[in-house]
Design a protein around this motif. Structure first.
Motif, PDB file in Angstrom:
ATOM      1  N   CYS A  27      82.562  -9.883  19.750  1.00 58.78           N
ATOM      2  CA  CYS A  27      83.096  -8.604  20.078  1.00 58.78           C
ATOM      3  C   CYS A  27      82.793  -8.012  21.541  1.00 58.78           C
ATOM      4  O   CYS A  27      82.067  -8.932  22.233  1.00 58.78           O
ATOM      5  CB  CYS A  27      82.850  -7.733  18.953  1.00 58.78           C
ATOM      6  SG  CYS A  27      84.011  -7.957  17.687  1.00 58.78           S
ATOM      7  N   SER A  28      82.513  -6.799  21.540  1.00 58.24           N
ATOM      8  CA  SER A  28      82.139  -6.104  22.807  1.00 58.24           C
ATOM      9  C   SER A  28      80.926  -6.648  23.140  1.00 58.24           C
ATOM     10  O   SER A  28      80.530  -7.769  23.589  1.00 58.24           O
ATOM     11  CB  SER A  28      82.338  -4.780  22.792  1.00 58.24           C
ATOM     12  OG  SER A  28      81.597  -3.829  21.949  1.00 58.24           O
ATOM     13  N   ALA A  29      79.917  -5.409  23.300  1.00 56.12           N
ATOM     14  CA  ALA A  29      78.439  -6.046  23.805  1.00 56.12           C
ATOM     15  C   ALA A  29      77.762  -6.184  22.247  1.00 56.12           C
ATOM     16  O   ALA A  29      76.785  -6.593  22.272  1.00 56.12           O
ATOM     17  CB  ALA A  29      77.732  -4.601  24.384  1.00 56.12           C
ATOM     18  N   ASP A  34      80.985 -12.354  12.795  1.00 60.49           N
ATOM     19  CA  ASP A  34      80.317 -13.575  12.513  1.00 60.49           C
ATOM     20  C   ASP A  34      78.998 -13.576  11.931  1.00 60.49           C
ATOM     21  O   ASP A  34      78.325 -14.565  12.130  1.00 60.49           O
ATOM     22  CB  ASP A  34      80.592 -14.294  13.590  1.00 60.49           C
ATOM     23  CG  ASP A  34      81.981 -14.365  14.107  1.00 60.49           C
ATOM     24  OD1 ASP A  34      82.363 -15.313  15.313  1.00 60.49           O
ATOM     25  OD2 ASP A  34      82.870 -14.107  13.580  1.00 60.49           O
ATOM     26  N   ALA A  35      78.372 -12.367  12.091  1.00 61.39           N
ATOM     27  CA  ALA A  35      77.090 -12.274  11.568  1.00 61.39           C
ATOM     28  C   ALA A  35      76.929 -12.389   9.779  1.00 61.39           C
ATOM     29  O   ALA A  35      75.672 -12.079   9.224  1.00 61.39           O
ATOM     30  CB  ALA A  35      76.423 -10.858  11.994  1.00 61.39           C
ATOM     31  N   VAL A 120      89.002  -4.756  19.391  1.00 58.11           N
ATOM     32  CA  VAL A 120      89.409  -4.947  18.072  1.00 58.11           C
ATOM     33  C   VAL A 120      90.803  -4.351  17.783  1.00 58.11           C
ATOM     34  O   VAL A 120      91.625  -4.897  17.090  1.00 58.11           O
ATOM     35  CB  VAL A 120      88.473  -4.478  16.951  1.00 58.11           C
ATOM     36  CG1 VAL A 120      89.021  -4.795  15.512  1.00 58.11           C
ATOM     37  CG2 VAL A 120      87.215  -5.216  17.028  1.00 58.11           C
ATOM     38  N   GLU A 121      91.129  -3.184  18.235  1.00 55.12           N
ATOM     39  CA  GLU A 121      92.235  -2.478  18.140  1.00 55.12           C
ATOM     40  C   GLU A 121      93.470  -3.269  18.738  1.00 55.12           C
ATOM     41  O   GLU A 121      94.620  -3.189  18.568  1.00 55.12           O
ATOM     42  CB  GLU A 121      92.293  -0.926  18.713  1.00 55.12           C
ATOM     43  CG  GLU A 121      91.376  -0.333  17.929  1.00 55.12           C
ATOM     44  CD  GLU A 121      91.626   0.296  16.789  1.00 55.12           C
ATOM     45  OE1 GLU A 121      93.039  -0.073  16.364  1.00 55.12           O
ATOM     46  OE2 GLU A 121      91.107   0.774  15.860  1.00 55.12           O
ATOM     47  N   ALA A 137      83.913  -2.961  11.264  1.00 58.24           N
ATOM     48  CA  ALA A 137      82.740  -2.517  10.755  1.00 58.24           C
ATOM     49  C   ALA A 137      81.504  -3.281  11.299  1.00 58.24           C
ATOM     50  O   ALA A 137      80.599  -2.863  11.525  1.00 58.24           O
ATOM     51  CB  ALA A 137      82.761  -3.251   9.076  1.00 58.24           C
ATOM     52  N   ALA A 138      81.714  -4.464  12.021  1.00 56.14           N
ATOM     53  CA  ALA A 138      80.768  -5.335  12.714  1.00 56.14           C
ATOM     54  C   ALA A 138      80.813  -4.988  14.111  1.00 56.14           C
ATOM     55  O   ALA A 138      80.113  -5.588  14.792  1.00 56.14           O
ATOM     56  CB  ALA A 138      80.898  -6.859  12.268  1.00 56.14           C
ATOM     57  N   GLY A 139      81.506  -4.321  14.557  1.00 53.35           N
ATOM     58  CA  GLY A 139      81.840  -3.812  16.026  1.00 53.35           C
ATOM     59  C   GLY A 139      80.638  -2.799  16.436  1.00 53.35           C
ATOM     60  O   GLY A 139      79.718  -2.423  16.030  1.00 53.35           O
ATOM     61  N   ASP A 140      80.922  -2.245  17.707  1.00 54.66           N
ATOM     62  CA  ASP A 140      80.040  -1.230  18.070  1.00 54.66           C
ATOM     63  C   ASP A 140      80.048  -0.200  17.344  1.00 54.66           C
ATOM     64  O   ASP A 140      80.843   0.481  16.823  1.00 54.66           O
ATOM     65  CB  ASP A 140      80.222  -0.918  19.440  1.00 54.66           C
ATOM     66  CG  ASP A 140      79.950  -2.074  20.595  1.00 54.66           C
ATOM     67  OD1 ASP A 140      78.757  -2.454  20.621  1.00 54.66           O
ATOM     68  OD2 ASP A 140      80.798  -2.240  21.415  1.00 54.66           O
TER      69      ASP A 140
END
Length: 220
Positions: A27-29, A34-35, A120-121, A137-140
């Motif tokens: 994803c972004s930063a 994947d965690a 993601v969008e 949910a797992a993003g920033d």
């Protein structure tokens, strides 16, 4: 929009420490779905999407994925362009590999000038609702996104590859696709390193015949 994604943000002062962790981020930063930690093998070939929690804990047998380019710290010679507008033609959704590549192209890249989790969008047009929900949910978070903006961080990706995992279970309505890319990371539009990204995704045929990318699964 990796085998084990652990890094949340990457600062210019911590490049050497963060390189190994971000090498598999998506994803972004901050890395995406994947965690998740695996809980044991469970397989489904249904056309409906599993929940974000149960789907993300599927465990694949060991795979032999395409090998992404090795990460290299330093100033890249070229910077990939921003991702093009998503191709939502019927042909894209007719093949699980094609739709997975289209998804990865959008998910891998981000820009601090975009809204939070915009990668993601952008990719969600190729994703199941569960896949999108898990990535969001797992993003920033608002806090990490503020750090992204403050540091003016951007990811650009190229050399996107995709192939159906031959070792994983598969059926007429579900396959597992291994995706890789080279990610160029920039701060204030200045590139500072290139790192490999890898993720394995469940891709599911929907009731209307379209293939959509679902949640990340572990391989091991």
């Amino acid at each position: 929009m990796a085998t084990a994604m652990t890094a949340r943000t990457i600062t210019l002062t911590a490049v050497a420490l963060a390189a190994a962790a971000v090498a598999v981020s998506g994803c972004s930063a901050r890395p995406g779905t994947d965690a998740q930690q695996p809980s044991g093998p469970t397989w489904s070939t249904q056309a409906t999407s599993p929940s974000p929690t149960s789907g993300s804990r599927l465990v694949l047998p060991p795979v032999s994925p395409i090998t992404p380019s090795p990460g290299r710290v330093g100033t890249p010679s070229t910077v990939p362009p921003a991702p093009p507008a998503p191709d939502t033609s019927t042909a894209t959704f007719a093949d699980p590999v094609v739709v997975a590549r289209a998804w990865m192209t959008q998910w891998c890249a981000m820009d601090y000038r975009e809204p939070i989790n915009h990668n993601v969008e952008r990719a969600s047009v190729f994703a199941t609702p569960a896949g999108k929900a898990a990535d969001l949910a797992a993003g920033d978070s608002p806090a990490t996104y503020r750090s992204v903006v403050e540091q003016k961080l951007t990811n650009r990706c190229d050399k996107v590859t995709a192939e159906v995992s031959p070792e994983a279970p598969h059926g007429p309505n579900q396959v597992y696709v291994v995706l890789t890319a080279d990610r160029t990371q920039l701060a204030a539009d200045t590139p500072f390193q290139v790192l490999p990204v890898i993720t394995t995704r469940s891709v599911i045929r929907q009731a209307d015949g379209r293939w959509l990318v679902d949640v990340h699964v572990e391989a091991g």
